[in-house]
Design an enzyme around this catalytic site. Structure first.
Site, PDB file in Angstrom:
ATOM      1  N   SER A   1       0.975  -1.488  -0.423  1.00  0.00           N
ATOM      2  CA  SER A   1       0.175   0.080   0.531  1.00  0.00           C
ATOM      3  C   SER A   1       1.380   1.321   0.238  1.00  0.00           C
ATOM      4  O   SER A   1       2.381   1.124   0.416  1.00  0.00           O
ATOM      5  CB  SER A   1      -0.894  -0.233   1.042  1.00  0.00           C
ATOM      6  OG  SER A   1      -1.684   1.407   1.477  1.00  0.00           O
TER       7      SER A   1
ATOM      8  N   TYR B   1      -1.842  -0.853  10.606  1.00  0.00           N
ATOM      9  CA  TYR B   1      -1.730  -1.024   8.924  1.00  0.00           C
ATOM     10  C   TYR B   1      -1.125  -0.333   8.105  1.00  0.00           C
ATOM     11  O   TYR B   1       0.427  -0.970   7.139  1.00  0.00           O
ATOM     12  CB  TYR B   1      -3.431  -0.643   8.787  1.00  0.00           C
ATOM     13  CG  TYR B   1      -3.213  -0.298   7.019  1.00  0.00           C
ATOM     14  CD1 TYR B   1      -4.071  -1.539   6.635  1.00  0.00           C
ATOM     15  CD2 TYR B   1      -3.009   0.828   5.693  1.00  0.00           C
ATOM     16  CE1 TYR B   1      -4.399  -1.708   5.270  1.00  0.00           C
ATOM     17  CE2 TYR B   1      -3.201   0.220   4.529  1.00  0.00           C
ATOM     18  CZ  TYR B   1      -4.146  -0.880   4.137  1.00  0.00           C
ATOM     19  OH  TYR B   1      -4.063  -1.650   3.046  1.00  0.00           O
TER      20      TYR B   1
END
Length: 254
Positions: free
Chosen positions: A141, A154
């Site tokens: 990501s 995350y």
């Protein structure tokens, strides 16, 4: 008895919805046999039914090592080979809470699903991938490279995916190539299971944030994944590819 298939076989974790579904659809369209592994059985079954014969759906918790071992054993038994592993399964942090209130359980669940699963699936797929001179694509990501507040679990998990990618590439080469893709803003509302599917709500200013002129689609990530596992990408390994419409390169002044 181990079945033998002449067509190439790909495993896509988290393939029931979102980016994973987009990748599974693309690889099936390219003529591959595709196994989608998803913890959400409803999503996995829906996608398997929608994409048809080239796709097999399995319900798997890829953060659980015995479950991963069994998944790879079934793939070996059913297909006799594995040519590509797409480590896509992931979850967001349960809530954007300040780090001093982030529980160890919530941290550990995100790390297990997003990072440990990449290690486990890669570890157990290596013998099959080495035999086929296959490749691994990990979905990271842009959060590995930049953050919003209160996204520690995350962001750390995706940063770990990028680091694990180049470590695996060095350890497994030249037999197995390993790369990662770091998507930016990808609109997945229409790629969720039917119970959660909805039209995307995107404003002109959402698109305008991107030098490419639009928010991304799962097909954008799928196209790169398909290329990276192909023979045309034979000199590419250990790399992280940011696919974000240029958003992370745009200077913003408050």
């Amino acid at each position: 008895m181990t079945a033998q298939h002449s067509s190439r076989v790909a495993l896509v974790t988290g393939g029931g919805q979102g980016i994973g579904k987009g990748i599974a659809k693309r690889l099936a369209a390219d003529g591959m046999q595709v196994v989608i592994a998803d913890i959400d059985g409803e999503a996995a079954d829906e996608t398997g039914a929608e994409l048809g014969a080239p796709v097999t759906a399995m319900v798997v918790d890829v953060s659980d090592e015995p479950a991963v071992e069994e998944m790879i054993r079934i793939i070996h038994s059913r297909y006799g080979r594995l040519d590509a592993l797409i480590n896509n399964a992931g979850i967001a942090s349960p809530a954007a809470v300040p780090v001093e209130r982030l529980t160890l359980n919530d941290w550990s669940r995100v790390i297990a699903t997003n990072l440990t699963s990449v290690f486990l699936c890669s570890k157990h797929a290596v013998p099959l991938l080495r035999a086929s001179l296959g490749s691994i694509v990990n979905i990271a990501s842009t959060r590995a490279l930049q953050s919003e507040a209160n996204t520690e679990a995350y962001s750390a998990s995706k940063g770990g995916v990028v680091a694990l990618t180049h470590a695996l590439a060095v350890s497994l080469g030249p037999d197995i190539r390993v790369n990662s893709i770091s998507p930016g803003w990808i609109s997945v509302d229409e790629w969720k299971k039917s119970a959660r599917r909805k039209p995307p709500v995107l404003r002109p200013e959402d698109h305008a944030q991107h030098p490419a002129g639009r928010v991304g689609h799962p097909e954008d990530i799928a196209a790169l994944a398909a290329y990276l596992i192909s023979s045309k990408a034979g000199f590419i390994t250990g790399q992280n590819f940011v696919v974000d419409g240029g958003m992370t390169k745009k200077m913003i002044y408050a």
